[in-house]
Each structure stands twice: as C-alpha cells, then as structure tokens.
Scaffold this active site. Structure first.
Site, PDB file in Angstrom:
ATOM      1  N   GLU A   1      48.428  38.237-108.534  1.00  0.00           N
ATOM      2  CA  GLU A   1      48.259  39.645-108.913  1.00  0.00           C
ATOM      3  C   GLU A   1      49.320  40.090-109.905  1.00  0.00           C
ATOM      4  O   GLU A   1      50.460  39.665-109.825  1.00  0.00           O
ATOM      5  CB  GLU A   1      48.450  40.528-107.670  1.00  0.00           C
ATOM      6  CG  GLU A   1      47.325  40.459-106.693  1.00  0.00           C
ATOM      7  CD  GLU A   1      47.622  41.249-105.436  1.00  0.00           C
ATOM      8  OE1 GLU A   1      48.289  42.302-105.518  1.00  0.00           O
ATOM      9  OE2 GLU A   1      47.192  40.793-104.370  1.00  0.00           O
TER      10      GLU A   1
ATOM     11  N   CYS B   1      54.666  33.447-100.807  1.00  0.00           N
ATOM     12  CA  CYS B   1      56.114  33.631-100.668  1.00  0.00           C
ATOM     13  C   CYS B   1      56.523  33.066 -99.321  1.00  0.00           C
ATOM     14  O   CYS B   1      55.745  33.082 -98.366  1.00  0.00           O
ATOM     15  CB  CYS B   1      56.446  35.121-100.726  1.00  0.00           C
ATOM     16  SG  CYS B   1      58.211  35.498-100.658  1.00  0.00           S
TER      17      CYS B   1
ATOM     18  N   GLY C   1      56.115  36.956-104.383  1.00  0.00           N
ATOM     19  CA  GLY C   1      57.080  35.877-104.560  1.00  0.00           C
ATOM     20  C   GLY C   1      58.508  36.360-104.597  1.00  0.00           C
ATOM     21  O   GLY C   1      58.780  37.540-104.804  1.00  0.00           O
ATOM     22  N   GLU C   2      59.420  35.420-104.367  1.00  0.00           N
ATOM     23  CA  GLU C   2      60.848  35.713-104.460  1.00  0.00           C
ATOM     24  C   GLU C   2      61.362  35.038-105.738  1.00  0.00           C
ATOM     25  O   GLU C   2      61.481  33.808-105.800  1.00  0.00           O
ATOM     26  CB  GLU C   2      61.568  35.180-103.214  1.00  0.00           C
ATOM     27  CG  GLU C   2      63.085  35.135-103.306  1.00  0.00           C
ATOM     28  CD  GLU C   2      63.736  36.448-103.765  1.00  0.00           C
ATOM     29  OE1 GLU C   2      63.342  37.527-103.314  1.00  0.00           O
ATOM     30  OE2 GLU C   2      64.648  36.369-104.609  1.00  0.00           O
TER      31      GLU C   2
ATOM     32  N   SER D   1      63.829  41.623-108.972  1.00  0.00           N
ATOM     33  CA  SER D   1      64.084  42.108-107.615  1.00  0.00           C
ATOM     34  C   SER D   1      64.204  40.939-106.650  1.00  0.00           C
ATOM     35  O   SER D   1      63.365  40.038-106.646  1.00  0.00           O
ATOM     36  CB  SER D   1      62.910  43.006-107.188  1.00  0.00           C
ATOM     37  OG  SER D   1      63.082  43.450-105.874  1.00  0.00           O
TER      38      SER D   1
ATOM     39  N   SER E   1      66.463  44.192-102.484  1.00  0.00           N
ATOM     40  CA  SER E   1      65.663  44.796-101.425  1.00  0.00           C
ATOM     41  C   SER E   1      66.506  44.850-100.164  1.00  0.00           C
ATOM     42  O   SER E   1      66.810  43.815 -99.578  1.00  0.00           O
ATOM     43  CB  SER E   1      64.410  43.955-101.183  1.00  0.00           C
ATOM     44  OG  SER E   1      63.645  43.938-102.363  1.00  0.00           O
ATOM     45  N   LEU E   2      66.907  46.042 -99.792  1.00  0.00           N
ATOM     46  CA  LEU E   2      67.821  46.179 -98.649  1.00  0.00           C
ATOM     47  C   LEU E   2      67.042  46.549 -97.381  1.00  0.00           C
ATOM     48  O   LEU E   2      67.088  45.848 -96.387  1.00  0.00           O
ATOM     49  CB  LEU E   2      68.900  47.220 -98.981  1.00  0.00           C
ATOM     50  CG  LEU E   2      70.153  47.199 -98.129  1.00  0.00           C
ATOM     51  CD1 LEU E   2      70.837  45.844 -98.148  1.00  0.00           C
ATOM     52  CD2 LEU E   2      71.131  48.288 -98.613  1.00  0.00           C
ATOM     53  N   HIS E   3      66.371  47.671 -97.408  1.00  0.00           N
ATOM     54  CA  HIS E   3      65.442  48.111 -96.348  1.00  0.00           C
ATOM     55  C   HIS E   3      66.086  48.446 -95.002  1.00  0.00           C
ATOM     56  O   HIS E   3      65.417  48.978 -94.115  1.00  0.00           O
ATOM     57  CB  HIS E   3      64.301  47.109 -96.132  1.00  0.00           C
ATOM     58  CG  HIS E   3      63.532  46.784 -97.378  1.00  0.00           C
ATOM     59  ND1 HIS E   3      63.154  47.745 -98.287  1.00  0.00           N
ATOM     60  CD2 HIS E   3      63.079  45.597 -97.883  1.00  0.00           C
ATOM     61  CE1 HIS E   3      62.486  47.153 -99.292  1.00  0.00           C
ATOM     62  NE2 HIS E   3      62.447  45.872 -99.077  1.00  0.00           N
TER      63      HIS E   3
ATOM     64  N   ASN F   1      53.809  50.621 -97.946  1.00  0.00           N
ATOM     65  CA  ASN F   1      52.350  50.500 -98.030  1.00  0.00           C
ATOM     66  C   ASN F   1      51.857  49.793 -96.782  1.00  0.00           C
ATOM     67  O   ASN F   1      52.238  48.649 -96.548  1.00  0.00           O
ATOM     68  CB  ASN F   1      51.948  49.634 -99.234  1.00  0.00           C
ATOM     69  CG  ASN F   1      52.015  50.400-100.524  1.00  0.00           C
ATOM     70  OD1 ASN F   1      51.438  51.470-100.643  1.00  0.00           O
ATOM     71  ND2 ASN F   1      52.731  49.856-101.485  1.00  0.00           N
TER      72      ASN F   1
HETATM   73  N1  SAH Z   1      60.846  39.068-103.349  1.00  0.00           N
HETATM   74  C1  SAH Z   1      61.333  40.176-104.141  1.00  0.00           C
HETATM   75  C2  SAH Z   1      60.206  40.924-104.848  1.00  0.00           C
HETATM   76  C3  SAH Z   1      59.245  41.446-103.878  1.00  0.00           C
HETATM   77  S1  SAH Z   1      58.262  42.861-104.031  1.00  0.00           S
HETATM   78  C4  SAH Z   1      62.102  41.131-103.247  1.00  0.00           C
HETATM   79  O1  SAH Z   1      62.090  40.958-102.044  1.00  0.00           O
HETATM   80  O2  SAH Z   1      62.745  42.025-103.769  1.00  0.00           O
HETATM   81  C5  SAH Z   1      59.140  44.239-104.533  1.00  0.00           C
HETATM   82  C6  SAH Z   1      59.550  45.202-103.430  1.00  0.00           C
HETATM   83  O3  SAH Z   1      58.455  45.681-102.628  1.00  0.00           O
HETATM   84  C7  SAH Z   1      60.552  44.603-102.469  1.00  0.00           C
HETATM   85  O4  SAH Z   1      61.575  45.542-102.251  1.00  0.00           O
HETATM   86  C8  SAH Z   1      59.725  44.414-101.215  1.00  0.00           C
HETATM   87  O5  SAH Z   1      60.524  44.361-100.079  1.00  0.00           O
HETATM   88  C9  SAH Z   1      58.830  45.636-101.268  1.00  0.00           C
HETATM   89  N2  SAH Z   1      57.636  45.574-100.428  1.00  0.00           N
HETATM   90  C10 SAH Z   1      56.932  44.495-100.024  1.00  0.00           C
HETATM   91  N3  SAH Z   1      55.887  44.847 -99.263  1.00  0.00           N
HETATM   92  C11 SAH Z   1      55.911  46.191 -99.206  1.00  0.00           C
HETATM   93  C12 SAH Z   1      55.095  47.157 -98.563  1.00  0.00           C
HETATM   94  N4  SAH Z   1      54.048  46.799 -97.842  1.00  0.00           N
HETATM   95  N5  SAH Z   1      55.423  48.447 -98.717  1.00  0.00           N
HETATM   96  C13 SAH Z   1      56.491  48.831 -99.464  1.00  0.00           C
HETATM   97  N6  SAH Z   1      57.306  47.969-100.081  1.00  0.00           N
HETATM   98  C14 SAH Z   1      57.029  46.653 -99.946  1.00  0.00           C
END
Ligand code: SAH
Length: 347
Positions: free
Chosen positions: A90, A110, A157-158, A189, A212-214, A288
């Site tokens: 995608e 991934c 992907g990472e 990212s 990506s911290l979260h 999402n």
């Molecule tokens: N592997 C990389 C790129 C991934 S996607 C990374 O982890 O950064 C980009 C961002 O979208 C990342 O911060 C990922 O954690 C976030 N992400 C993935 N699935 C998601 C979802 N369902 N809702 C919101 N953010 C999401």
C-alpha cells in the site's frame, strides 16, 4: 541487483560490459529516475540493440496498480500496488498546503508486532528493494501527473529493519540526477531500533526522523510494542537526542491515542517529563481501529486534553489532520483484505 536499484556508477559497470560508453549510464539513469520510463522502448536516445539487450537481461521494476481508492472528502488517494513477484503493498498520496506527500511502505508485512497495527498481523514477508520503494513514488507521479514534494516512510514495514535498502532509496530519491527531492522533505519513522537510529544519525543526512513512542513508560510500552523489550525508553531517548544533536533536526515523536490505554492526563505528564528541554515535537494520532483488535480511538475531549497538558508543559504538539477519513483504513488493512479475498476465491 535490479537495474533500477543501481547507482549511476553501478549502471556504468553494466554498460561497460555491454561495450557501451560511460555517458550512457547517465542517460539510462535519467530515463528511469527523471522521465520515469516504464519500458526500454521509451528510451529513444539509446541504440535499439542496447535497449533489446537490456530488456533481455535487466527487466525494469515497475509496479502495477491493483486499485486506487479516492476519498470523496479531500484529495487523498490510497493505492494498492502489485510487485513483480506478485506480493501487494500500500501507498498513500495526500495533498497539504505545503505540497503533495506520498506515504510509502518499506517492507511487505512487518515483524515488529505492535499490538494496534494491521501491517504486522501476517508477519514479515520480505524487504522491499530500493527500486520498489522508488516505484511507489514514481507510479503515483505517473498516475496523477504531478510532482511529489514530500515522502514519508510511514507505510507498512519498519524502515530501519531494511536499513541498507532504505538508505539506497533515500540517496536515490534525493539525488540531483533523479527526482531530487530535498532530504528535509523525507521523513523516516521507526518503532525505535536504537542501534539503527544511531547508525542513521552518523550517515550525514538531513532527513527528518520520527520515533513511534505511544507510551511514556516501559511497562505500558512493552504491552503495545514488543520492541520495547529490546530497547528500553532511556536508551531510545538517548539515541533520539543523539540524532537531533548530530543532524540539527528536531525529533518528532508519534503517539497514537488509544481509548483508556495511553490517553490519561497522568501519562501526558509523564510524556512531558521525557521531552521537556529537548528539541521535540509530538504528533498525536487518534488510533485507527483494526478489525482483528479491540482498541478504540480516544474520545475527542481526551485527545484535546492530552494535547493541552503537553502544551502547558511547553511541548510542541500537533494532532494528525484526518485526511481521507472515509478511506482511512489503518495501514496494512487494504493489503490484508485483498489477500483474504484472494484466499476466499481459491476455496
Ligand atoms: N514501523 C514504523 C512505521 C510504521 S507506521 C514505525 O513504527 O514508526 C507509522 C505510524 O503509524 C507509527 O507510529 C505506527 O505506530 C502508527 N500506527 C500503526 N498502526 C496504527 C493504527 N492502527 N492507528 C494509529 N497509528 C498506527
């Protein structure tokens, strides 16, 4: 290596073996990476015999559009592309006031296992080659007929798990002999592969990094992101500040807000504590929902409160603008649904 992943110097080697002068390398490179040719037939200033020889031994990597979903709310387009080996990936094209951005995938699937992410559900299939990353930008440029200004490597992907190909891609997409997109307009990212982030800091690039911290503590982060078991937050933050210092770039931290999981005021405060005094920017993303998981996105009032709390601590915050929300399946869901429907057709 496929020819669209090669540097001009590597192409020159190929051409030398075919008895061709060195200047042809630049011509061929330009056909592939500026004119975005999809076949050797188009390369009218190359001798016909050479074009035939190249077509025989060096097939051009080209992506096929499987579907394009067009948002009815804005200009966002979501693409599903087929790779030469039949796998699908995608990519997304978005329009902002500062130009056209394309979000690309860096792997098929991934292996990072983040619990809220659809891209990782089927595991890693394989890395994308430099040409397959470039082609996502090229195919969208051809399809829409307008230049791409920004590339974000935030699809499936990472990227730092596919380090060498990512770096080759970055060098080629920013090359003055190619599309020549500014390095500052490339965002990469990562979920936080600390050694690779440090390595990237030493590459002498000015691309924009995002982490990506979260979650602001390891206990919670481990529940959301298995990578936290390998690289605890203090090590990740050290690497992030190292990157910022080496490159002069501000660090972006992505924080996807999940209802009742990571969106409380106490966690906002803890997050502020990690970032205060550093060149940081937080991008809040209402999560999402993914069909296979039961996460819900944070309530709007909680998103705004989380933002306010960070801002009160002097942290720069944005909330990801919701483009294409009608086609806004989470990353990786379009591919998943496509693969599933193919399975169903086979039975
Ligand atoms: N592997 C990389 C790129 C991934 S996607 C990374 O982890 O950064 C980009 C961002 O979208 C990342 O911060 C990922 O954690 C976030 N992400 C993935 N699935 C998601 C979802 N369902 N809702 C919101 N953010 C999401």
């Amino acid at each position: 290596m496929d020819i669209k992943s090669m540097t001009i110097a590597q192409i020159a080697d190929v051409l030398r073996e075919l008895g061709q002068p060195a200047y042809r390398a630049k011509q061929l490179y330009s056909w592939m990476h500026v004119q975005l040719a999809t076949s050797y037939d188009e390369m009218s200033n190359l001798p016909k015999a050479l074009r035939e020889a190249l077509a025989e031994s060096y097939p051009l990597t080209v992506l096929t559009k499987v579907v394009r979903l067009d948002s009815r709310l804005d200009e966002t387009k979501k693409y599903l592309f087929r790779l030469p080996d039949g796998n699908v990936i995608e990519s997304v094209r978005m329009e902002y006031h500062h130009g056209v951005s394309v979000c690309i995938s860096s792997q098929v699937g991934c292996r990072m296992g983040c619990s809220f992410c659809a891209s990782t559900l089927g595991g890693l299939v394989r890395n994308l080659t430099p040409s397959e990353m470039l082609e996502q930008v090229y195919a969208i440029t051809r399809d829409m007929g307008t230049r791409v200004d920004n590339v974000v490597v935030m699809g499936s992907g990472e990227p730092l798990d596919n380090y060498d190909n990512l770096l080759a891609f970055v060098r080629m997409v920013t090359d003055e002999n190619g599309l020549h997109i500014s390095q500052r307009n490339i965002t990469v990212s990562t979920c936080g592969l600390v050694p690779m982030l440090r390595k990237l800091a030493d590459e002498d690039l000015t691309i924009t990094p995002a982490v990506s911290l979260h979650a602001p503590n390891d206990e919670l982060r481990k529940k959301l992101m298995p990578v936290a078991n390998a690289y605890p937050i203090p090590e990740l933050m050290d690497a992030a500040w190292y990157y910022a210092e080496k490159t002069g770039r501000r660090m972006t931290f992505e924080y996807s807000l999940i209802d009742g999981v990571n969106d409380t005021p106490a966690l906002a405060k803890q997050l502020a504590g990690l970032l205060r005094g550093h060149p940081a920017h937080v991008n809040l993303i209402p999560v999402n929902p993914v069909r296979e998981r039961n996460y819900r996105r944070s309530l709007v009032k909680n998103v705004l409160q989380f933002q306010k709390m960070l801002e009160n601590e002097g942290i720069h915050v944005t909330i990801r603008r919701e483009l294409g929300s009608d086609i806004d399946a989470a990353c990786g869901q379009l591919r998943r649904h496509y693969e599933e429907s193919k399975q169903e057709l086979k039975v």
